[in-house]
Design an enzyme around this catalytic site. Structure first.
Site, PDB file in Angstrom:
ATOM      1  N   ASP A  96      20.118  19.099 -97.312  1.00 19.70           N
ATOM      2  CA  ASP A  96      21.278  18.271 -97.596  1.00 19.70           C
ATOM      3  C   ASP A  96      22.446  19.030 -98.585  1.00 19.70           C
ATOM      4  OD1 ASP A  96      19.829  16.368 -96.255  1.00 19.70           O
ATOM      5  OD2 ASP A  96      20.234  14.701 -97.584  1.00 19.70           O
TER       6      ASP A  96
ATOM      7  N   ASP B 115      16.247  12.044 -87.777  1.00 22.48           N
ATOM      8  CA  ASP B 115      15.844  12.793 -88.767  1.00 22.48           C
ATOM      9  C   ASP B 115      14.391  12.453 -89.286  1.00 22.48           C
ATOM     10  OD1 ASP B 115      16.101  13.695 -91.430  1.00 22.48           O
ATOM     11  OD2 ASP B 115      17.374  12.250 -92.171  1.00 22.48           O
TER      12      ASP B 115
ATOM     13  N   GLY C  69      16.265  22.334 -90.163  1.00 28.35           N
ATOM     14  CA  GLY C  69      15.948  23.933 -89.927  1.00 28.35           C
ATOM     15  C   GLY C  69      14.703  24.503 -89.669  1.00 28.35           C
TER      16      GLY C  69
HETATM   17  C1  GAL Z   1      18.168  13.117 -95.023  1.00 30.81           C
HETATM   18  C2  GAL Z   1      19.416  13.591 -94.228  1.00 30.81           C
HETATM   19  C3  GAL Z   1      20.760  13.093 -94.507  1.00 30.81           C
HETATM   20  C4  GAL Z   1      20.792  11.475 -94.364  1.00 30.81           C
HETATM   21  C5  GAL Z   1      19.619  11.130 -95.265  1.00 30.81           C
HETATM   22  C6  GAL Z   1      19.299   9.617 -94.904  1.00 30.81           C
HETATM   23  O1  GAL Z   1      17.092  13.596 -94.623  1.00 30.81           O
HETATM   24  O2  GAL Z   1      19.386  14.985 -94.242  1.00 30.81           O
HETATM   25  O3  GAL Z   1      21.726  13.701 -94.000  1.00 30.81           O
HETATM   26  O4  GAL Z   1      20.569  11.198 -93.326  1.00 30.81           O
HETATM   27  O5  GAL Z   1      18.318  11.625 -94.932  1.00 30.81           O
HETATM   28  O6  GAL Z   1      18.497   8.988 -95.667  1.00 30.81           O
END
Ligand code: GAL
Length: 750
Positions: free
Chosen positions: A562, A497, A541
């Site tokens: 999200d 991420d 994306g």
């Molecule tokens: C976001 C991600 C989520 C989750 C979260 C964890 O950026 O899109 O799916 O993983 O971080 O902190």
């Protein structure tokens, strides 16, 4: 630390469950004085804050000129609290100070008196713990001397932001007098629905009084048949709720699509009303047959030389025995649990027949292992901790969901991944820089062994930046070490991420190269491991990742920000995937984010999804048509009969897992009806007819619009029943925000 906005989600949940609506006479706290830094004297009413900046309350400070600031900050909110607020209140017991959410930790004072603290600061003995999902709803006795009636009061809020956005956010802060109705909740778990014989259902209504005072009122409910457009039951019930008590009422109704329940509670003292609405969760998936049936992937990818393991997912009355015809040399199958293990040393396609038997019969199915460079040849099916536990995930929670995955039979339908998301990492690496889990995960390798021994694959999460989105340690400059550590724990899947890696990217106009760099680094490290690790790219994306995800050797890539459990989020994300159809293929999946059904919550306080049953059928149908990964984001230990029924429809899951790996195309979008078509390996087509209107709507599919003609056989996939041969077109009434999912065969192409 949260970057995305879950505003509506939390507000409406709050209102639904705890009655957090503002009461009469409430005072909105729209601005406050603000400063970054930390000094205990700032809590004191006498402190002079005239030099501080003004901040709008309810929006993170990053949106108010503090772009790159993380750390401590204080708000001082000045407010005159008129004594008329109390005088005019029906219940004069307590003053409420509502501050919505705080990213990430707060300690709040009224005129120097500490009135609440949620989360822990870095200097606290426990270390920093973010509690952004918790609502700051502080109550004080109306006779508390800290309140200065008819004078200036200072609400001082010490805040710590551990990453992402900071400050008071996701709601409008206010002050009001608490009313008895604020202590009343209707709990709405789907398990309080009972499915009765004779096509009936019962809704058990739990009404609770969370305050230490007696409350009286009226429950007024109606049961409505939205298809027939008629009221089928209506009743007023007078209730008296003792302090901290709960009462249950049973409402009976037909078990079918379109039954809607509306409940008002009117509290007698204040005459305040709260309304609660629910669509009856109706079951469509037929009961699982006792005879064996093989489910899940028909195609599986492994790299030559990597350890192979795959559990044959099969339903049917236990005990089942498993066998594989033409099992290639190097692999063995455990006849008792269907676990195929071993190693294939040579690249190539290995075709075999899986056989599962029980005393009632047997089922056979072809299965192909492709030994090569591509993994995840069908979209991953399983679970991820984020939408459920957020940062409060722990070994115990993962194990309890893993046990439920097995006990409730989800494994038998092909759900074979358990992925830990953010929140597992320790605050510091070991002396040799190895990444270590925090105290919530005492034994990662042990957890992996436990999952593997049950045929379940093990996933983990990290960021290419120094910090994850939750403020935990990321892999920056430790990529090689981390990939090797994951492999040593038995990791099968990595979600990577972007998060704080953006610090190393130009703020505006980052190039394709900037975006690819961190993913190339980890790609190359994963490649070196002696076990297969599915690579899930999470960077929302950016830069059209679907175009270059394959080059990163990504098996899936998030296509959006999200998801949250609301129709607007589901709609925005799900129905915007049409332009990406051409980018999906076996081992290369568009990922519109994880599922939002069941008990979700991004933290410790879970709530039932706010999607209606109609929307939940849309969610699972659309994701299956999109060949999207189906990662459950709920507490599996609390899986209710409706959600289980929704998730275990093998004909729906087979659409998702279809070996052709095509993503559905949107072929019609007119008058809020959308038709999506997915080509399947056996030459048939799956068709989703979606109704985006707010009412039941008749929708017609004209075969010629899909390039089809002839006598076309239609099968209802959710109900698993044939609907006969339809010539020219097919019409069905589709629920609001709902779907009718069919499969068609026997057609000629026009
Ligand atoms: C976001 C991600 C989520 C989750 C979260 C964890 O950026 O899109 O799916 O993983 O971080 O902190």
């Amino acid at each position: 630390m949260i970057k995305k906005h879950l505003l509506l989600l939390f507000l409406s949940i709050a209102m639904l469950l705890n009655g957090w609506a503002q009461n009469k006479g409430h005072i909105i706290l729209s601005t406050g004085k603000f400063i970054t830094g930390n000094d205990p004297s700032w809590s004191q009413p006498g402190f002079t804050d005239t030099g501080w900046k003004d901040q709008r309350l309810g929006e993170p400070w990053q949106r108010q000129g503090f772009q790159d600031y993380h750390g401590y900050a204080w708000y001082r909110i000045h407010v005159i609290i008129p004594s008329s607020l109390k005088a005019s209140a029906a219940w004069k017991d307590s003053l409420r100070i509502f501050l919505a959410h705080v990213n990430d930790v707060d300690e709040t004072y009224l005129n120097g008196k500490r009135i609440g603290k949620i989360g822990t600061f870095p200097e606290d003995p426990e270390g920093y713990i973010s509690k952004w999902p918790a609502v700051r709803d502080y109550h004080l006795s109306a006779s508390d001397p800290a309140i200065k009636w008819d004078a200036d009061n200072v609400i001082a809020v010490k805040v710590y932001d551990g990453g992402g956005s900071g400050g008071i956010f996701m709601g409008t802060p206010y002050i009001d007098m608490l009313q008895k109705i604020d202590g009343i909740s209707f709990e709405n778990p789907a398990e309080t629905i009972q499915y009765l014989p004779g096509g009936r259902a019962a809704r058990i209504l739990h009404i609770s009084n969370h305050f230490n005072t007696q409350a009286e009122g009226t429950i007024a409910y109606t049961v409505y048949d939205a298809i027939e457009k008629k009221e089928i039951a209506k009743k007023d019930i007078k209730v008296t709720l003792a302090p901290f008590s709960q009462q249950n009422y049973t409402i009976e109704m037909p078990h079918k699509m379109g039954i809607e329940i509306a409940i008002d509670f009117i509290e007698s003292q204040s005459n305040e009303k709260r309304t609660f609405k629910q669509v009856l969760p109706y079951l469509l998936t037929p009961a699982v047959s006792a005879t064996p049936r093989i489910n899940g992937a028909k195609l599986f990818g492994v790299r030559p030389g990597s350890p192979f393991f795959f559990k044959i997912p099969a339903t049917g009355q236990k005990p089942l025995t498993y066998q594989v015809k033409n099992l290639p040399a190097g692999l063995t199958v455990d006849a008792n649990n269907g676990l195929i293990t071993g190693k294939l040393t040579k690249a190539g396609d290995y075709k075999m027949i899986l056989v599962v038997k029980n005393k009632l019969g047997q089922s056979e199915r072809s299965f192909t292992i492709k030994a090569g460079n591509l993994l995840a040849l069908t979209p991953p099916l399983g679970w991820n901790s984020w939408n459920c536990w957020g940062l409060s995930v722990s070994d115990e929670k993962v194990k309890s969901s893993a046990r439920a995955l097995m006990d409730k039979g989800l494994v038998d339908h092909g759900f074979l991944y358990m992925n830990i998301d953010d929140g597992w990492e320790a605050t510091k690496r070991a002396n040799d820089s190895t990444i270590v889990p925090n105290e919530k995960f005492p034994d990662m390798k042990g957890l992996g062994d436990f999952l593997h021994s049950n045929g379940i694959r093990f996933g983990i999460y990290s960021s290419p930046g120094p910090r994850t989105c939750g403020g935990y340690l990321g892999s920056y400059k430790n990529e090689a070490l981390d990939a090797a550590t994951y492999a040593s724990w038995g990791i099968d899947y990595l979600k990577y991420d972007l998060c704080s890696y953006t610090e190393f990217m130009p703020r505006r106009n980052s190039s394709l190269e900037d975006n690819q760099k961190p993913y190339i680094l980890m790609r190359d490290e994963l490649k070196k491991q002696s076990r297969d690790i599915v690579y899930s790219l999470c960077q929302y994306g950016w830069q059209d990742v679907w175009k270059w995800g394959p080059e990163m050797n990504g098996n899936l890539w998030r296509t959006t920000g999200d998801i949250e459990d609301s129709w607007s989020s589901l709609y925005r994300i799900g129905f915007s995937q049409a332009r990406l159809s051409e980018y999906a293929s076996p081992g290369r999946w568009n990922d519109p984010d994880m599922l939002i059904v069941g008990m979700v919550g991004w933290g410790e306080n879970l709530h039932p999804t706010r999607l209606t049953p109609y929307e939940q059928y849309t969610h699972i149908s659309l994701w299956s048509l999109l060949s999207a990964p189906l990662l459950l984001g709920c507490d599996l230990a609390k899986l209710d009969p409706f959600t289980l029924n929704l998730l275990t429809n093998d004909e729906v899951l087979a659409i998702d897992q279809d070996p052709l790996g095509k993503q559905a195309r949107q072929v019609l979008n007119k008058d809020s009806i959308q038709i999506w078509v997915k080509d399947l390996e056996d030459g048939t087509k799956a068709i989703g007819i979606f109704n985006l209107n707010n009412d039941f709507t008749k929708a017609t599919v004209k075969w010629e619009d899909l390039g089809l003609k002839g006598a076309i056989s239609v099968r209802d996939i959710w109900q698993q029943k044939n609907l006969g041969v339809k010539k020219g077109e097919y019409t069905e009434t589709v629920p609001p925000h709902g779907v009718h999912l069919i499969k068609v065969s026997g057609f000629d192409k026009t």
